[in-house]
Design a protein around this motif. Structure first.
Motif, PDB file in Angstrom:
ATOM      1  N   GLU B 253       0.866  -1.178   0.000  1.00 25.51           N
ATOM      2  CA  GLU B 253       0.000   0.000   0.000  1.00 25.51           C
ATOM      3  C   GLU B 253       0.909   1.236   0.000  1.00 25.51           C
ATOM      4  OE1 GLU B 253      -3.260  -0.013   3.085  1.00 25.51           O
ATOM      5  OE2 GLU B 253      -2.101  -1.741   3.741  1.00 25.51           O
ATOM      6  N   THR B 255       0.719   5.529   0.187  1.00 29.24           N
ATOM      7  CA  THR B 255      -0.119   6.714   0.346  1.00 29.24           C
ATOM      8  C   THR B 255       0.760   7.950   0.363  1.00 29.24           C
ATOM      9  OG1 THR B 255      -0.048   6.587   2.750  1.00 29.24           O
ATOM     10  CG2 THR B 255      -1.886   5.515   1.666  1.00 29.24           C
ATOM     11  N   THR B 256       0.241   9.019  -0.204  1.00 30.77           N
ATOM     12  CA  THR B 256       0.933  10.306  -0.200  1.00 30.77           C
ATOM     13  C   THR B 256       0.061  11.292   0.554  1.00 30.77           C
ATOM     14  OG1 THR B 256       1.872   9.809  -2.352  1.00 30.77           O
ATOM     15  CG2 THR B 256       1.914  12.101  -1.663  1.00 30.77           C
ATOM     16  N   TYR B 257       0.667  12.007   1.508  1.00 29.58           N
ATOM     17  CA  TYR B 257      -0.119  12.952   2.298  1.00 29.58           C
ATOM     18  C   TYR B 257       0.722  14.170   2.622  1.00 29.58           C
ATOM     19  CZ  TYR B 257       2.462  10.648   6.082  1.00 29.58           C
ATOM     20  OH  TYR B 257       3.452  10.115   6.879  1.00 29.58           O
ATOM     21  N   GLU B 266       4.222   7.168   2.280  1.00 29.11           N
ATOM     22  CA  GLU B 266       4.432   6.047   3.179  1.00 29.11           C
ATOM     23  C   GLU B 266       4.051   4.750   2.474  1.00 29.11           C
ATOM     24  OE1 GLU B 266       3.433   7.111   7.177  1.00 29.11           O
ATOM     25  OE2 GLU B 266       2.939   5.027   7.654  1.00 29.11           O
ATOM     26  N   HIS B 309      -3.450  10.099  -4.853  1.00 27.48           N
ATOM     27  CA  HIS B 309      -2.698  10.095  -3.589  1.00 27.48           C
ATOM     28  C   HIS B 309      -2.477   8.699  -3.026  1.00 27.48           C
ATOM     29  CE1 HIS B 309      -4.687  14.098  -3.688  1.00 27.48           C
ATOM     30  NE2 HIS B 309      -3.511  14.493  -3.257  1.00 27.48           N
ATOM     31  N   ASN B 310      -3.070   7.691  -3.635  1.00 23.66           N
ATOM     32  CA  ASN B 310      -3.011   6.347  -3.060  1.00 23.66           C
ATOM     33  C   ASN B 310      -2.751   5.307  -4.136  1.00 23.66           C
ATOM     34  OD1 ASN B 310      -4.215   6.892  -0.144  1.00 23.66           O
ATOM     35  ND2 ASN B 310      -5.539   7.963  -1.587  1.00 23.66           N
ATOM     36  N   ALA B 311      -2.135   4.215  -3.744  1.00 24.02           N
ATOM     37  CA  ALA B 311      -1.856   3.161  -4.723  1.00 24.02           C
ATOM     38  C   ALA B 311      -1.728   1.823  -4.014  1.00 24.02           C
ATOM     39  CB  ALA B 311      -0.566   3.462  -5.491  1.00 24.02           C
TER      40      ALA B 311
END
Lengths: 119, 350
Positions: B253, B255-257, B266, B309-311
């Motif tokens: 997983e 994620t970009t924040y 992360e 923002h997510n993958a």
């Protein structure tokens, strides 16, 4: 809104909605969408599968408090997913735009697929 | 909702002070004023030159062109951001997303004649299929992590050594003419230490890169589908004896924040399935190691996913542990699609 909770890709999603406790003359427009969104540590992303907007002109011909039915075939992806950093959720969202500029929204979540957190 | 701003300290999280519309309208007003400023200044500069060419004010030269470029940038930035902010306020997120999806579908239909609606959340597998394999259908491209590190270390070592050389020449020249720069002489010591460490770092990476050698991985089909069986072909070059070498299928997983003003990414490994090994192998320069294996994907598994923002990323990971070299790890991204559904019309956007 009312619909079935768990669905598989390719199945037909049928739901109905009605607007109550809001005077029809206060409503400027209405949007109904079947969509997925992400939740978790990262920024929120959304994807819309079905979108319907009813403008002011069409609203006068409809009785908002009467149930209206919609249906669509669900796609193969993305499946609902519960991870540690990322969650993918599906829902039916109803958004009301009022004439005084306010917005009201209601979500009805459902689960697409049958993945568990234990992959 | 907080109403007072903290004067000191970084704002954290996504909380807002006040109604979001006020912020959006204020931002739109700011960019609108920027656009007008650009228009006014650009018009002033150009018309002054056209109607008063003999004037010494705003003569054509560096200053003139600088004004034109700056004014033009104000116009472009101001107009783009103003329209973006207006659309943000006027349209809901669902309406904006629906319009973007419709534009993408129309573009695909016009450019490639595709009638099927492409899953916008699935990563594009066509890039992975660009490279045909020798034994199997496709050759997978490795993540650029290792080579990027080698390139960075090389660039840093070369740049630092070049700078140190220049300083040494200047210092020696000063000493020869009797101008004893004590500060510069003393500064050369830590600079030389950094130069030694940088050069050593580069040569260690270079030696490992040559010693372990490149890894070639081929796969029988792309994209992968749950429940199907696939073949892998691994070819490892170099001169090394692996205490153990294994090939795994791993899912992450990502994620970009935003954290204050920083953007962070992360990653978390969700699952890993070993498809080959761990076993001991010997690799010779004249005889690279060649391995074949097969694996079957489970029916109930999460497919690849890609959004802003997510993958969810699937990779084939080759890991080796050799006595003379540190553990090496090379990953090859792949794409897993969901199981296809019967061909029916999916709902259309209005």
């Amino acid at each position: 809104m009312s619909l079935q909770a768990g669905l598989e890709p390719g199945e037909s999603l049928e739901f109905e909605y009605a607007v109550q406790c809001v005077a029809p003359e206060l409503v400027d427009s209405l949007e109904v969408s079947v969509m997925w969104y992400t939740e978790g540590k990262g920024g929120e992303d959304i994807g819309v599968h079905l979108f319907q907007r009813i403008g002011r002109e069409d609203l006068t011909e409809l009785a908002l408090d009467q149930p209206r039915r919609l249906s669509c075939d669900l796609p193969a992806s993305p499946l609902s997913f519960e991870g540690r950093l990322l969650k993918i959720r599906w829902c039916v969202r109803l958004r009301l735009f009022l004439r005084d500029g306010r917005e009201l929204s209601a979500d009805k979540p459902f689960y697409l697929g049958h993945l568990t957190t234990d992959l | 909702m907080a109403k007072l701003f903290r004067l000191f300290g970084k704002k954290r999280g996504g909380r807002m002070s006040g109604w979001w519309v006020v912020g959006s309208v204020s931002e739109a007003v700011f960019y609108g004023l920027l656009f007008l400023l650009g228009i006014v200044s650009l018009t002033t500069v150009v018309t002054w030159r056209v109607f008063w060419p003999a004037s010494s004010i705003l003569e054509i030269g560096f200053g003139f062109w600088l004004m034109v470029i700056a004014s033009s940038s104000f116009v472009v930035i101001g107009l783009t951001a103003f329209l973006f902010q207006v659309s943000h306020v006027m349209a809901s997120p669902e309406l904006r997303s629906a319009m973007v999806d419709r534009a993408k579908r129309d573009h695909l239909r016009r450019s490639k004649g595709q009638t099927e609606t492409a899953g916008s959340s699935l990563p594009d597998a066509t890039i992975l299929k660009d490279s045909p394999g020798v034994r199997l259908a496709y050759r997978l491209a490795p993540n650029q992590g290792d080579t990027a590190k080698l390139a960075v270390s090389a660039a840093f070592a070369v740049a630092w050594n070049a700078m140190l050389s220049v300083l040494i020449v200047i210092c020696v020249q000063n000493h020869l003419v009797g101008n004893h720069e004590v500060f510069l002489t003393v500064l050369l010591v830590p600079f030389a230490v950094v130069s030694y460490l940088a050069t050593r770092w580069f040569f260690r990476l270079f030696r490992r890169h040559i010693g372990v050698g490149p890894t070639t991985l081929e796969i029988s089909d792309l994209p992968l589908l749950p429940g199907n069986q696939y073949a892998l072909y691994l070819c490892q070059y170099g001169r090394v004896t692996f205490k153990q070498l294994k090939v795994s299928l791993a899912c992450y997983e990502e994620t970009t924040y935003q954290q204050g003003t920083d953007v962070r990414t992360e990653r978390h490994e969700m699952t890993r399935k070993v498809v080959l090994g761990p076993e001991q192998f010997v690799v010779e320069p004249e005889k690279p190691l060649e391995l074949d294996c097969q694996f079957t994907l489970p029916l109930d598994m999460m497919h690849s996913f890609q959004s802003s923002h997510n993958a969810i990323v699937w990779k084939v990971v080759v890991e080796g542990d050799a006595p003379r070299w540190r553990t090496f790890c090379r990953s090859f991204p792949i794409v897993v699609h969901p199981r296809p559904v019967p061909a029916r019309d999916v709902a259309n956007l209005n």
